[in-house]
Scaffold this motif. Sequence first.
Motif: not given
Length: 262
Positions: A117-119, A157-159, A125-129
Motif C-alpha cells: 500500500m502506497r500513499g 498532483g502532490a506526487a 514520485k508516481m510513475d505511469g504504473d
Amino acid sequence: MVNLHTHTHLCGHASGRPADYAAEALGRGITVLGISDHTPFPDDRIPGIRMPYSKLGQYLEEIDSARKLYPQVKILAAAECEYFPELRSYYKEELLGERHMDYLIGSVHFYPYKGQMRGFWGGDKMDGDALMAYAEIYVEMLESGIFLFGAHPDTFGAAIDGWDESCRDCAEAICRAAVKAGMPLEINTSGWVKQDQNPEMPRPYPLKEFWEIAAGLGVKAVVNSDAHSPELVDAYLQNGYALARETGVGVVQPVKNDGDVI
C-alpha cells in the motif's frame, strides 16, 4: 453555500467540534454543512489519523448536539471513507444503515502498488504504473455505488513533477468512470491551504489540467474545503468555484442514493 467535507478533533489530526464548525458556517454564509470525519474502522487500522472505532457514537452525538445549537444551518452526518473493498458492507450496512449517516464520501489516500500500500505523502514520485494503479482503485470506488461523490481525485498532483501523458491517462480513466457512475468529483480546496502551509509543495491540487479533462468529458463537480479546523471552513471555496468556471466544469448539489437532494 454548501460545504460537505470537514474534519473534527476526533480524527486525531484536526481541531474543533461540529458545533464550532456550525458557528463558523453560520457567520460565513454556509447553509449546508457536512461533518465528514475520516471513517473509523472496526479493526482500528491506520491509527493516529482517524478516530478510534469506540468514538463513533460520540462523533454522532456531537453532530446531533450541533444541530440543536444551530438549527439555522442544515448539518449533515457523514464520513470520509478510505476505500477498502473488503469493508464495503461496513460502509453500507453499518454507517449508512444502522448509524443512519446522511452520506459517505469515497476517497483514496492509499493505493495498492506492487504488492504494497502506497500513499502520496512519503516523498515517492508516481510513475505511469503508479498513476494507473491509483486510477484503478479510484475507479473501483466510484463503481461501488456507495458514495455520494469522489474526494480529491487529483491528489496525485502532490506526487508528480509535471503533467504528462500518464497523468492524462489517469485523469481520463477516473473521469470516464465518474460520468458512467453518475457521480460528481470533488474540487477540493485544501490543496491550496497545504501550499500555504508548505510552499515547497510543487503542484498543489486542484490540478487545472485534471479539471479541463473533466469538463471535456462531462464530469460534474462539488466544491468543498476539506477543512481541518473551523476557521478554515470556507478556505478557498470561492477559488474552487472560479476554477470550475474557468475550466467549464458544472457544479452540482449532489443527490443521495434514495433520490433526496443534499
